[in-house]
Write a protein that holds these residues in place. Structure first.
Motif, PDB file in Angstrom:
ATOM      1  N   TRP A 272       0.874  -1.037   0.127  1.00  0.00           N
ATOM      2  CA  TRP A 272      -0.133   0.233   0.497  1.00  0.00           C
ATOM      3  C   TRP A 272       0.806   1.781   0.150  1.00  0.00           C
ATOM      4  N   GLN A 273       0.802   1.940  -0.898  1.00  0.00           N
ATOM      5  CA  GLN A 273       1.407   3.256  -1.068  1.00  0.00           C
ATOM      6  C   GLN A 273      -0.151   4.855   0.129  1.00  0.00           C
ATOM      7  N   ILE A 274       0.594   5.523   0.894  1.00  0.00           N
ATOM      8  CA  ILE A 274       0.383   6.195   1.999  1.00  0.00           C
ATOM      9  C   ILE A 274      -0.178   7.951   0.636  1.00  0.00           C
ATOM     10  N   ILE A 275      -1.066   8.581   0.983  1.00  0.00           N
ATOM     11  CA  ILE A 275      -1.327   9.511   0.309  1.00  0.00           C
ATOM     12  C   ILE A 275      -1.094  10.772   1.537  1.00  0.00           C
ATOM     13  N   PRO A 293       0.611   9.064  -4.638  1.00  0.00           N
ATOM     14  CA  PRO A 293       1.006   8.427  -3.962  1.00  0.00           C
ATOM     15  C   PRO A 293       2.320   8.837  -3.164  1.00  0.00           C
ATOM     16  N   GLU A 294       2.569   8.826  -1.978  1.00  0.00           N
ATOM     17  CA  GLU A 294       4.222  10.027  -1.249  1.00  0.00           C
ATOM     18  C   GLU A 294       4.876   8.674  -0.824  1.00  0.00           C
ATOM     19  N   GLY A 295       4.975   6.793  -0.922  1.00  0.00           N
ATOM     20  CA  GLY A 295       5.552   6.018  -0.392  1.00  0.00           C
ATOM     21  C   GLY A 295       4.839   5.167   1.181  1.00  0.00           C
ATOM     22  N   PRO A 296       5.516   3.680   0.903  1.00  0.00           N
ATOM     23  CA  PRO A 296       4.667   2.735   1.922  1.00  0.00           C
ATOM     24  C   PRO A 296       4.374   3.163   3.244  1.00  0.00           C
ATOM     25  N   LEU A 297       3.291   2.280   3.579  1.00  0.00           N
ATOM     26  CA  LEU A 297       2.223   2.229   4.934  1.00  0.00           C
ATOM     27  C   LEU A 297       4.135   2.097   5.954  1.00  0.00           C
ATOM     28  N   LEU A 298       3.512   3.168   7.010  1.00  0.00           N
ATOM     29  CA  LEU A 298       4.965   2.467   7.780  1.00  0.00           C
ATOM     30  C   LEU A 298       3.852   2.525   9.418  1.00  0.00           C
TER      31      LEU A 298
END
Length: 397
Positions: A272-275, A293-298
């Motif tokens: 999943w990519q986060i926003i 999209p701004e990168g993976p779920l952390l």
């Protein structure tokens, strides 16, 4: 008593959810300041021919006030939705929605007359097939562009007062991430370089009803997407938890074996990519989150600031909170004492009910404990744990 208060507050939020119907995102609608789309059932605006509703001038309640809202006339959200639309569908009876095409919560059937009671269940009480169906619904929502709603990428002023629409498509899951971001985002003051944290869904009486409405609308969208009329969000009962017992690959995702800030590759949500997580970047460019999209779920549960949040909430904390007899009190913000809302939100001690700026407890404790995407207010809804967490918070009211 709290339930009655929440219902009164909830209906005052009917037009405050941050939705922008695709049918009302044209320059024609924005310049006319009217959002009264036809209901597909009869083709008339607001389903007027079927008695569902009619297009009317908006009647607004008083603008928000208090120390958390020290400015007026600087933010599109202050008198929602009148900055964009002065006329919208006003629905009758048990009908609701931007075109009166939906049933009010608790009703269903072709004429919205059938009473329906749906139960949210503990996620650990779901069978394997029920649990996996829930995850498949989340995945489907994450990969399905909303055919009904869009998100604005600029303020009304940046749209030249409606003559230059600025809207993007977005998937159904991220639509709700964006909604949570939008209602709690910073705002630019009067075209200056000063940004102010003005939050319309936290640290105030609206915290519980806004998030209840958020969950109800999310469930409604999933039912329409999947055709599963009995769908509800499961909850995670985090009382007395010593760790994140839903943070496993069988549930919401375990740790990555090489990077503790990422999810395990075997998780449903590892890709999943986060926003909407880069508020400082948006502010510096004076723009809104556009859904990119701004990168993976952390997530790194338990590796947080334990001085501020030494433990997850206990059963005793919950019982004390439920013993408070005032829904809201005093300043009605994060400094309120003996406030059920402020204690449950986590700005007041669950041992005394006294506001304590040095500690984060109850609802807030779960966000901080997750030590990642969930820990940032504006982007927290990216993590599906958000839904289970708030479903349990809602259960306590």
């Amino acid at each position: 008593m709290f339930l009655a208060v929440l219902y009164c507050l909830l209906w005052s939020f009917q037009i405050s959810d941050g939705h922008f119907p695709r049918a009302c995102a044209s320059s024609k609608n924005l310049l006319a300041k009217e959002c009264c789309p036809p209901w597909m059932g009869d083709g008339s605006p607001c389903g007027q021919l079927s008695g569902r509703g009619s297009c009317q001038d908006i009647l607004l309640s008083s603008a928000p006030s208090g120390p958390q809202f020290p400015f007026k006339g600087v933010d599109d959200r202050e008198s929602w939705p009148s900055v964009f639309y002065n006329r919208t569908c006003q629905c009758s009876g048990n009908f609701m929605g931007f075109n009166c095409g939906n049933s009010k919560f608790g009703f269903g059937g072709p004429n919205c007359t059938e009473k329906r009671v749906l139960i949210r269940r503990n996620i650990f009480d779901l069978s394997v097939s029920e649990k996996n169906k829930f995850f498949s619904y989340l995945t489907l929502a994450k990969h399905t562009i909303s055919s009904v709603y869009v998100i604005p990428t600029g303020t009304y002023g940046q749209m030249n007062n409606g003559s230059t629409p600025m809207f993007n498509d977005i998937n159904i899951y991220d639509l709700f991430v964006w909604m949570h971001y939008y209602v709690s985002r910073d705002t630019l003051l009067g075209g200056s370089e000063i940004w102010r944290d003005i939050d319309f869904a936290h640290e105030a009486p609206g915290f519980l009803p806004w998030h209840r409405l958020f969950l109800l609308l999310w469930e409604q969208e999933i039912r329409e997407l999947t055709g599963d009329e009995n769908f509800t969000v499961p909850y995670w009962d985090w009382r007395d938890a010593e760790n994140c017992d839903i943070c496993t690959d069988e549930y919401l995702g375990g740790r990555h074996p090489e990077n503790p800030n990422l999810l395990s590759p075997a998780s449903f949500f590892s890709s999943w990519q986060i926003i909407c997580s880069r508020s400082e970047e948006y502010n510096s460019h004076q723009v809104l989150c556009d859904g990119t999209p701004e990168g993976p779920l952390l997530r790194n549960p338990g590796n947080h600031d334990k001085a501020k949040t030494p433990r997850l909430p206990s059963s005793a904390d919950v019982e004390f909170c439920l013993s408070l007899t005032q829904y809201e009190s005093g300043s009605m913000d994060r400094t309120a004492n003996f406030s059920f809302r402020n204690t449950l939100e986590g700005f007041a001690s669950p041992l005394t009910g006294i506001a304590d700026p040095s500690q984060s407890s109850m609802h807030n404790a779960l966000h901080i404990f997750m030590n990642g995407t969930m820990s940032q207010v504006q982007g927290s809804a990216n993590d599906p744990i958000f839904l289970l967490h708030h479903a349990f918070v809602d259960r306590l009211v």
